[in-house]
Design a protein around this motif. Structure first.
Motif, PDB file in Angstrom:
ATOM      1  N   LYS A  61       0.910  -0.964   0.041  1.00 28.49           N
ATOM      2  CA  LYS A  61      -0.156   0.066   0.022  1.00 28.49           C
ATOM      3  C   LYS A  61       0.864   1.360   0.025  1.00 28.49           C
ATOM      4  O   LYS A  61       1.731   1.241   0.694  1.00 28.49           O
ATOM      5  CB  LYS A  61      -0.950  -0.103   1.343  1.00 28.49           C
ATOM      6  N   LYS A  62       0.432   2.350  -0.838  1.00 26.14           N
ATOM      7  CA  LYS A  62       1.301   3.474  -0.928  1.00 26.14           C
ATOM      8  C   LYS A  62       1.082   4.388   0.306  1.00 26.14           C
ATOM      9  O   LYS A  62      -0.170   4.656   0.606  1.00 26.14           O
ATOM     10  CB  LYS A  62       0.933   4.119  -1.971  1.00 26.14           C
ATOM     11  N   ALA A  63       2.141   4.790   1.122  1.00 25.54           N
ATOM     12  CA  ALA A  63       2.247   5.409   2.288  1.00 25.54           C
ATOM     13  C   ALA A  63       3.574   5.948   2.356  1.00 25.54           C
ATOM     14  O   ALA A  63       4.313   5.333   2.955  1.00 25.54           O
ATOM     15  CB  ALA A  63       1.712   4.708   3.446  1.00 25.54           C
ATOM     16  N   SER A  64       3.933   7.265   1.778  1.00 26.47           N
ATOM     17  CA  SER A  64       5.385   7.562   1.724  1.00 26.47           C
ATOM     18  C   SER A  64       6.362   6.615   1.080  1.00 26.47           C
ATOM     19  O   SER A  64       7.100   6.023   1.615  1.00 26.47           O
ATOM     20  CB  SER A  64       5.893   7.935   3.065  1.00 26.47           C
ATOM     21  N   GLY A  65       5.706   5.971  -0.281  1.00 24.07           N
ATOM     22  CA  GLY A  65       6.422   5.005  -0.781  1.00 24.07           C
ATOM     23  C   GLY A  65       5.554   3.793  -0.640  1.00 24.07           C
ATOM     24  O   GLY A  65       4.701   3.816   0.085  1.00 24.07           O
ATOM     25  N   TYR A  66       5.773   2.643  -1.338  1.00 26.31           N
ATOM     26  CA  TYR A  66       4.999   1.437  -1.088  1.00 26.31           C
ATOM     27  C   TYR A  66       5.518   0.811  -0.162  1.00 26.31           C
ATOM     28  O   TYR A  66       6.695   0.120   0.067  1.00 26.31           O
ATOM     29  CB  TYR A  66       5.224   0.723  -2.649  1.00 26.31           C
ATOM     30  N   LYS A  67       4.732   0.460   0.993  1.00 27.75           N
ATOM     31  CA  LYS A  67       4.954  -0.461   2.083  1.00 27.75           C
ATOM     32  C   LYS A  67       4.095  -1.993   2.185  1.00 27.75           C
ATOM     33  O   LYS A  67       3.100  -1.728   1.667  1.00 27.75           O
ATOM     34  CB  LYS A  67       4.601   0.131   3.456  1.00 27.75           C
ATOM     35  N   PRO A  68       4.786  -2.961   2.648  1.00 25.95           N
ATOM     36  CA  PRO A  68       4.296  -4.106   2.963  1.00 25.95           C
ATOM     37  C   PRO A  68       2.717  -3.755   3.621  1.00 25.95           C
ATOM     38  O   PRO A  68       2.733  -3.237   4.577  1.00 25.95           O
ATOM     39  CB  PRO A  68       4.988  -4.994   3.704  1.00 25.95           C
ATOM     40  N   PHE A  69       1.647  -4.419   3.142  1.00 28.39           N
ATOM     41  CA  PHE A  69       0.273  -4.063   3.408  1.00 28.39           C
ATOM     42  C   PHE A  69      -0.227  -5.398   4.144  1.00 28.39           C
ATOM     43  O   PHE A  69      -0.547  -5.226   5.474  1.00 28.39           O
ATOM     44  CB  PHE A  69      -0.516  -3.697   2.507  1.00 28.39           C
ATOM     45  N   LEU A  70      -0.286  -6.292   3.451  1.00 29.02           N
ATOM     46  CA  LEU A  70      -1.177  -7.480   4.238  1.00 29.02           C
ATOM     47  C   LEU A  70      -0.535  -8.873   3.687  1.00 29.02           C
ATOM     48  O   LEU A  70      -0.530  -9.467   4.837  1.00 29.02           O
ATOM     49  CB  LEU A  70      -2.776  -7.402   3.676  1.00 29.02           C
ATOM     50  N   TYR A  71      -0.073  -8.787   2.540  1.00 28.76           N
ATOM     51  CA  TYR A  71       0.306 -10.162   2.108  1.00 28.76           C
ATOM     52  C   TYR A  71       1.754 -10.313   1.638  1.00 28.76           C
ATOM     53  O   TYR A  71       2.150  -9.301   0.747  1.00 28.76           O
ATOM     54  CB  TYR A  71      -0.614 -10.927   0.953  1.00 28.76           C
ATOM     55  N   ASN A  72       2.618 -11.243   1.698  1.00 24.40           N
ATOM     56  CA  ASN A  72       3.752 -11.429   1.326  1.00 24.40           C
ATOM     57  C   ASN A  72       3.769 -12.984   1.148  1.00 24.40           C
ATOM     58  O   ASN A  72       4.306 -13.650   2.143  1.00 24.40           O
ATOM     59  CB  ASN A  72       4.797 -10.777   2.282  1.00 24.40           C
ATOM     60  N   VAL A  73       3.527 -13.454   0.150  1.00 24.61           N
ATOM     61  CA  VAL A  73       3.233 -15.006  -0.084  1.00 24.61           C
ATOM     62  C   VAL A  73       4.598 -15.373  -1.034  1.00 24.61           C
ATOM     63  O   VAL A  73       5.062 -14.989  -1.912  1.00 24.61           O
ATOM     64  CB  VAL A  73       2.163 -15.181  -0.852  1.00 24.61           C
ATOM     65  N   TYR A  74       5.173 -16.596  -0.511  1.00 22.47           N
ATOM     66  CA  TYR A  74       6.443 -17.194  -1.049  1.00 22.47           C
ATOM     67  C   TYR A  74       5.809 -18.581  -1.629  1.00 22.47           C
ATOM     68  O   TYR A  74       5.753 -19.281  -0.757  1.00 22.47           O
ATOM     69  CB  TYR A  74       7.534 -17.056  -0.253  1.00 22.47           C
ATOM     70  N   GLN A  75       5.821 -18.944  -3.004  1.00 24.01           N
ATOM     71  CA  GLN A  75       5.595 -20.113  -3.078  1.00 24.01           C
ATOM     72  C   GLN A  75       6.960 -20.714  -3.750  1.00 24.01           C
ATOM     73  O   GLN A  75       7.514 -20.326  -4.776  1.00 24.01           O
ATOM     74  CB  GLN A  75       4.517 -20.252  -4.449  1.00 24.01           C
ATOM     75  N   SER A  76       7.336 -21.729  -3.293  1.00 24.59           N
ATOM     76  CA  SER A  76       8.664 -22.398  -3.633  1.00 24.59           C
ATOM     77  C   SER A  76       8.607 -23.121  -5.106  1.00 24.59           C
ATOM     78  O   SER A  76       9.546 -23.358  -5.433  1.00 24.59           O
ATOM     79  CB  SER A  76       9.504 -23.333  -2.631  1.00 24.59           C
ATOM     80  N   ASP A  77       7.603 -23.480  -5.411  1.00 24.67           N
ATOM     81  CA  ASP A  77       7.487 -24.085  -6.567  1.00 24.67           C
ATOM     82  C   ASP A  77       6.122 -23.862  -7.309  1.00 24.67           C
ATOM     83  O   ASP A  77       5.211 -24.127  -6.976  1.00 24.67           O
ATOM     84  CB  ASP A  77       7.430 -25.752  -6.934  1.00 24.67           C
ATOM     85  N   VAL A  78       6.298 -22.942  -8.580  1.00 20.87           N
ATOM     86  CA  VAL A  78       4.918 -22.622  -9.250  1.00 20.87           C
ATOM     87  C   VAL A  78       4.166 -23.822  -9.718  1.00 20.87           C
ATOM     88  O   VAL A  78       2.992 -23.897  -9.662  1.00 20.87           O
ATOM     89  CB  VAL A  78       5.367 -21.787 -10.418  1.00 20.87           C
ATOM     90  N   CYS A  79       4.912 -24.889 -10.488  1.00 25.42           N
ATOM     91  CA  CYS A  79       4.175 -25.938 -10.744  1.00 25.42           C
ATOM     92  C   CYS A  79       3.266 -26.719  -9.654  1.00 25.42           C
ATOM     93  O   CYS A  79       2.283 -27.198  -9.796  1.00 25.42           O
ATOM     94  CB  CYS A  79       5.004 -26.889 -11.472  1.00 25.42           C
ATOM     95  N   GLU A  80       3.997 -26.697  -8.367  1.00 22.84           N
ATOM     96  CA  GLU A  80       3.554 -27.521  -7.546  1.00 22.84           C
ATOM     97  C   GLU A  80       2.167 -26.879  -6.832  1.00 22.84           C
ATOM     98  O   GLU A  80       1.098 -27.314  -6.779  1.00 22.84           O
ATOM     99  CB  GLU A  80       4.331 -27.611  -6.256  1.00 22.84           C
ATOM    100  N   TYR A  81       2.187 -25.374  -6.943  1.00 18.46           N
ATOM    101  CA  TYR A  81       1.068 -24.504  -6.548  1.00 18.46           C
ATOM    102  C   TYR A  81      -0.033 -24.881  -7.462  1.00 18.46           C
ATOM    103  O   TYR A  81      -0.971 -24.717  -7.467  1.00 18.46           O
ATOM    104  CB  TYR A  81       1.367 -23.161  -6.433  1.00 18.46           C
ATOM    105  N   LEU A  82       0.262 -24.668  -9.066  1.00 16.44           N
ATOM    106  CA  LEU A  82      -0.734 -24.905  -9.942  1.00 16.44           C
ATOM    107  C   LEU A  82      -1.535 -26.210  -9.698  1.00 16.44           C
ATOM    108  O   LEU A  82      -2.629 -26.255 -10.180  1.00 16.44           O
ATOM    109  CB  LEU A  82      -0.005 -24.834 -11.137  1.00 16.44           C
TER     110      LEU A  82
END
Length: 176
Positions: free
Chosen positions: A77-98
């Protein structure tokens, strides 16, 4: 018997329920940090109407690696620059997620693409296409956000190096 105070309360609640909003894309940036991994041929927004903006993206995957490709999705979210807002998701394997579709936030984002994209499962096609995609207003029913400017940053990497990044900026405005 209804009092004047109750009447004003009901009118106020009705008024709040009638508030609607404008949500639209404001900018998009597509970066290819590794030209041997991907080539981005189209990355732009189209103004269709005053409050309607469509996004299109075409990326050519030159050589999908045999190793897992990881994906990181951040909502800022923008607040004096873009700051982490709610989600920061890391998926280690795109194919596994799909295959499993096991993260609610990523599901909301990717399911909103519907039939506007050709990426639904692995193997990922050599040309990734997202055409004439409008801001998914129905997403706000599942994930209500306050008024403001936001960024959704998606980074793809493998071998511990970032290879491509898509930054989508959008705004949410309430109006009557």
């Amino acid at each position: 018997m209804a009092t004047l105070r109750d009447l004003f309360l009901w009118i106020g609640l009705w008024y709040i329920s009638q508030v609607q909003g404008i949500s639209k894309f404001t900018n998009i940036e597509c970066l290819s940090m590794d030209e041997t991994f991907t080539n981005i041929s189209l990355c732009r927004l189209y103004a269709v109407k005053r409050d309607v903006v469509e996004m299109s993206l075409r990326a050519h995957i030159l050589d999908w690696p045999k190793r897992p490709v990881s994906m990181r999705m951040q909502l800022l979210k923008k607040a004096s620059g873009y700051k982490p807002f709610l989600y920061n998701v890391y998926q280690s394997d795109v194919c596994e997620y799909l295959e499993k579709r096991n993260h609610p936030f990523v599901n909301i984002i990717l399911n909103s693409f519907g039939n506007r994209t050709n990426v639904n499962k692995c193997p990922v096609p050599p040309e990734i296409i997202l055409e004439h995609f409008r801001f998914p207003v129905k997403v706000l029913d599942l994930m209500p956000l306050p008024t403001g400017d936001y960024g959704l940053f998606t980074t793809f990497s493998f071998d511990r190096k970032e290879r491509a990044q898509v930054k989508v900026y959008f705004t949410l405005t309430e109006y009557r």
